[in-house]
Write a protein that holds these residues in place. Structure first.
Motif, PDB file in Angstrom:
ATOM      1  N   GLN A 132       0.730  -1.326  -0.560  1.00 47.24           N
ATOM      2  CA  GLN A 132      -0.240  -0.051  -0.185  1.00 47.24           C
ATOM      3  C   GLN A 132       0.564   1.530  -0.126  1.00 47.24           C
ATOM      4  O   GLN A 132       0.320   2.390  -0.333  1.00 47.24           O
ATOM      5  CB  GLN A 132      -0.744   0.033   1.590  1.00 47.24           C
ATOM      6  N   ARG A 133       2.529   1.081   0.544  1.00 45.37           N
ATOM      7  CA  ARG A 133       2.711   2.539   0.700  1.00 45.37           C
ATOM      8  C   ARG A 133       3.474   2.848  -0.310  1.00 45.37           C
ATOM      9  O   ARG A 133       3.920   4.042  -0.703  1.00 45.37           O
ATOM     10  CB  ARG A 133       4.015   2.210   2.557  1.00 45.37           C
ATOM     11  N   ASN A 134       3.897   2.056  -0.969  1.00 52.06           N
ATOM     12  CA  ASN A 134       4.160   1.580  -2.299  1.00 52.06           C
ATOM     13  C   ASN A 134       3.386   1.854  -3.881  1.00 52.06           C
ATOM     14  O   ASN A 134       3.750   1.813  -4.558  1.00 52.06           O
ATOM     15  CB  ASN A 134       5.029   0.860  -2.795  1.00 52.06           C
ATOM     16  N   GLY A 135       2.188   2.498  -3.050  1.00 55.04           N
ATOM     17  CA  GLY A 135       1.590   2.221  -4.157  1.00 55.04           C
ATOM     18  C   GLY A 135       0.795   1.337  -5.793  1.00 55.04           C
ATOM     19  O   GLY A 135       0.454   1.512  -6.472  1.00 55.04           O
ATOM     20  N   ALA A 136       1.164   0.393  -5.221  1.00 52.18           N
ATOM     21  CA  ALA A 136       0.900  -0.700  -6.235  1.00 52.18           C
ATOM     22  C   ALA A 136      -0.586  -1.132  -5.953  1.00 52.18           C
ATOM     23  O   ALA A 136      -0.971  -2.001  -6.907  1.00 52.18           O
ATOM     24  CB  ALA A 136       1.860  -2.402  -5.555  1.00 52.18           C
ATOM     25  N   LEU A 137      -0.990  -0.421  -4.959  1.00 46.87           N
ATOM     26  CA  LEU A 137      -3.002  -1.590  -4.873  1.00 46.87           C
ATOM     27  C   LEU A 137      -3.831  -0.051  -5.634  1.00 46.87           C
ATOM     28  O   LEU A 137      -4.676  -0.554  -5.775  1.00 46.87           O
ATOM     29  CB  LEU A 137      -3.246  -1.207  -3.549  1.00 46.87           C
ATOM     30  N   GLN A 138      -3.225   0.957  -5.793  1.00 51.14           N
ATOM     31  CA  GLN A 138      -3.888   1.760  -6.433  1.00 51.14           C
ATOM     32  C   GLN A 138      -5.157   1.516  -7.761  1.00 51.14           C
ATOM     33  O   GLN A 138      -6.264   2.121  -8.433  1.00 51.14           O
ATOM     34  CB  GLN A 138      -3.036   3.031  -6.859  1.00 51.14           C
ATOM     35  N   ALA A 139      -4.509   0.814  -8.689  1.00 52.37           N
ATOM     36  CA  ALA A 139      -4.734   0.006  -9.609  1.00 52.37           C
ATOM     37  C   ALA A 139      -6.699  -0.778  -9.319  1.00 52.37           C
ATOM     38  O   ALA A 139      -7.402  -1.633 -10.296  1.00 52.37           O
ATOM     39  CB  ALA A 139      -3.615  -0.709 -10.197  1.00 52.37           C
ATOM     40  N   TYR A 140      -6.078  -1.418  -7.866  1.00 51.18           N
ATOM     41  CA  TYR A 140      -6.643  -1.872  -7.675  1.00 51.18           C
ATOM     42  C   TYR A 140      -7.988  -1.342  -6.476  1.00 51.18           C
ATOM     43  O   TYR A 140      -9.344  -1.771  -5.961  1.00 51.18           O
ATOM     44  CB  TYR A 140      -6.741  -3.342  -6.606  1.00 51.18           C
TER      45      TYR A 140
END
Length: 168
Positions: free
Chosen positions: A115-123
């Motif tokens: 989450q901190r690294n923005g990898a979930l933004q697409a979801y």
């Protein structure tokens, strides 16, 4: 691959994520009244290694654990002290009584890294009153099932017949 992931690839490597899980297991208190030969985190780390490597049974993992290469990998990759695997019976006796709430810690740790690294933004999922949620298609229902161990957090495995009975 998203730009946030490209910037922080080290935090998404398998060895980094496994190390994070291992550190969380080190902090879970030992529930056994008498400490024995195997350190308590070894049980959790061995169980995690078995699931991560997709062994189909504890017995199969136990037999493989006698192999010198497997012991080396358990020690170096999964941080199992001395690379020693407890027997399948002993693993069940020690891991089954562990409070599932303590096992949420590794999930929370990994989730926060992602989450901190923005990898979930697409979801990101927003619909009506549902805001700031993530939609991830994950199915792990067939990985492990115990007919004897139950708790409030367990899913109940039903046969196809019993599910169709509920629908009618």
């Amino acid at each position: 691959m998203g730009t946030a992931i490209q910037k922080n690839v080290r935090q998404f490597s398998a060895s980094y994520l496994i190390k994070k899980v291992s550190e969380c297991f080190d902090s879970i208190p030992d529930h056994r009244p008498n400490k024995c030969v195997f350190p308590f985190p070894n049980f959790l780390k061995s169980a995690f290694a078995m699931m991560h490597q997709k062994f189909d049974s504890l017995l199969g993992f136990d037999e493989e654990g006698l192999d010198e290469i497997c012991c080396h990998n358990l020690e170096k990759l999964y941080h199992v002290k001395d690379g020693r695997v407890p027997s399948d019976t002993r693993m069940r006796e020690v891991v089954d009584p562990v409070n599932p709430l303590g096992l949420k810690t590794p999930f929370k740790e990994l989730f926060s890294v992602v989450q901190r690294n923005g990898a979930l933004q697409a979801y990101a999922f927003q619909c009506g009153k549902l805001k700031d949620l993530y939609l991830l298609p994950i199915d792990g229902t067939g990985l492990f099932y115990s007919g004897t161990c139950r708790c409030d957090d367990c899913c109940i495995k039903k046969s196809e017949k019993s599910v169709s009975d509920l629908e009618s």
